[in-house]
Design a protein around this motif. Structure first.
Motif: not given
Length: 190
Positions: A2-17
């Motif tokens: 879903t779109l919300a899941r993709r958004l959370f995944l993107l934010v999590g990857v950016i924050a981790t990086t």
């Protein structure tokens, strides 16, 4: 996905990086300030709440353990001999069980004469046949020797109220235990 899941995944990857970059010392134009740490903490809290919310809808898996005090039945040494001795006193299986008892005791007496009495197997068999392996006429006769049992012993057995088979088996076992330890016809030490 879903779109919300993709958004959370993107934010999590950016924050981790970004977090790894700051730890490694790479300057991204951001200083390690309270605001940045607050944002990371808020993202971590949101991610934790999301996982907690997802786990609320799943069923619980439990494991049932056995009773730690459960006892396992273990065979008792000699219980089959005791069963044969009890069966030999019964009416239905008396003769077969009696033969098993006598055969087993005879084998034990022969083995004791060889191992503890210092006899050869042929000599042990001859002693069992003649009754010379023991001073006890009841035990000798129980294993098949042609030895007469004194009348006094027969009367004593009759008055004791014990089973004659049990008494003869006990006396034979006691005589086998004495082989090699007492000074008797077959108990000589070498």
């Amino acid at each position: 996905m879903t779109l919300a899941r993709r958004l959370f995944l993107l934010v999590g990857v950016i924050a981790t990086t970004a977090g790894f970059a700051v730890i490694a010392g790479v300057s991204l134009g951001l200083e390690l300030t309270d605001i940045f740490l607050g944002l990371v903490a808020a993202l971590a809290a949101l991610q934790g709440l999301r996982y907690v919310q997802r786990r609320r809808d799943t069923s619980m898996n439990t494991t049932v353990t056995g009773d730690p005090e459960a006892r396992i039945a273990v065979p008792i040494p000699g219980s089959d001999f005791d069963d044969d001795l009890v069966s030999a006193a019964g009416r239905r299986t008396r003769w077969a069980a009696r033969e098993r008892v006598v055969d087993r005791l005879e084998a034990r007496a022969r083995a004791a004469l060889v191992a503890r009495g210092g006899r050869a197997p042929e000599e042990a068999a001859a002693l069992l046949d003649t009754g010379g392996w023991t001073d006890d006429p009841v035990a000798a006769r129980f294993l098949g020797a042609s030895v007469s049992v004194p009348l006094r012993q027969r009367v004593r057995l009759f008055l004791s109220g014990k089973s004659s088979l049990t008494d003869r088996a006990e006396r034979t076992i006691a005589a086998i235990e004495r082989i090699g330890t007492a000074d008797g016809p077959a108990g000589e030490r070498r």
